[in-house]
Design a protein around this motif. Structure first.
Motif, mmCIF file in Angstrom:
data_model
loop_
_atom_site.group_PDB
_atom_site.id
_atom_site.type_symbol
_atom_site.label_atom_id
_atom_site.label_comp_id
_atom_site.label_asym_id
_atom_site.label_seq_id
_atom_site.Cartn_x
_atom_site.Cartn_y
_atom_site.Cartn_z
ATOM 1 N N ARG A 63 36.906 32.705 43.770
ATOM 2 C CA ARG A 63 35.862 33.702 44.023
ATOM 3 C C ARG A 63 36.507 35.069 44.182
ATOM 4 N N CYS A 64 35.880 36.081 43.580
ATOM 5 C CA CYS A 64 36.344 37.454 43.722
ATOM 6 C C CYS A 64 35.150 38.336 44.068
ATOM 7 N N ALA A 65 35.304 39.116 45.128
ATOM 8 C CA ALA A 65 34.244 40.027 45.555
ATOM 9 C C ALA A 65 34.447 41.422 44.972
ATOM 10 N N ASN A 66 35.552 41.633 44.284
ATOM 11 C CA ASN A 66 35.860 42.936 43.688
ATOM 12 C C ASN A 66 36.196 42.741 42.218
ATOM 13 N N LYS B 167 44.833 47.992 45.465
ATOM 14 C CA LYS B 167 45.535 46.945 46.202
ATOM 15 C C LYS B 167 45.095 45.588 45.674
ATOM 16 N N VAL B 168 46.060 44.718 45.546
ATOM 17 C CA VAL B 168 45.781 43.359 45.108
ATOM 18 C C VAL B 168 45.424 42.546 46.337
ATOM 19 N N CYS C 198 42.434 39.138 42.053
ATOM 20 C CA CYS C 198 41.318 39.901 42.606
ATOM 21 C C CYS C 198 41.889 41.202 43.167
ATOM 22 N N ILE C 199 41.331 42.319 42.743
ATOM 23 C CA ILE C 199 41.862 43.611 43.161
ATOM 24 C C ILE C 199 40.746 44.504 43.667
ATOM 25 N N ASP C 200 41.147 45.520 44.407
ATOM 26 C CA ASP C 200 40.221 46.552 44.866
ATOM 27 C C ASP C 200 40.753 47.867 44.323
#
Length: 140
Positions: A45-48, A31-32, A122-124
């Protein structure tokens, strides 16, 4: 008789190739989280995991900060893309002597310009659904 056989054959092919494709297309494991265009001088910022693309017509100066230090410093040509797996990038940084990093850290993507814009996604990625189903994982 030949026509009925060919219709059944086509239906069987559609069932064999259509069903797995529809199951695969319905998979929501990736998922984006957000897509943003960052201008020169801006940061995201990206946490993934994340993708970066230079969407401008000039080269862009990319910096990726992990913790308190710049870990990636690259020049992206127009249209060039980069993909980063955040846990793997943190692991590489730790292997290179950055013991201050943890796997809870986030990446800060900075566009230093001078004129080009970058698209950040940023994606997971989620879990690999085939990881537990592979009978040969013991040997790998």
């Amino acid at each position: 008789m030949n026509r009925k056989f060919s219709i059944l054959y086509i239906l069987a092919l559609m069932l064999v190739f259509g069903a797995p494709a529809s199951l695969w297309a319905g998979d929501k494991s990736t998922k984006v989280e957000k897509i943003r265009i960052i201008e020169p001088g801006e940061a995201e910022r990206c946490a993934n995991d994340f993708f970066i693309e230079n969407i401008g017509k000039e080269e862009a100066d990319l910096k990726v900060v992990l913790g308190r230090k710049v870990f990636v410093s690259e020049i992206l040509q127009p249209g060039e893309r980069r993909a980063f797996d955040l846990p793997a990038t943190i692991n590489v940084a730790r292997f290179q002597g950055r013991e201050d990093l943890t796997f809870d850290d986030i990446a800060v993507i900075i566009n230093l310009g001078p004129k080009s814009h970058m698209r950040v996604r940023c994606i997971d990625l989620g879990e690999n659904p085939l990881r537990g189903k592979d009978p040969l994982t013991v040997f790998k």
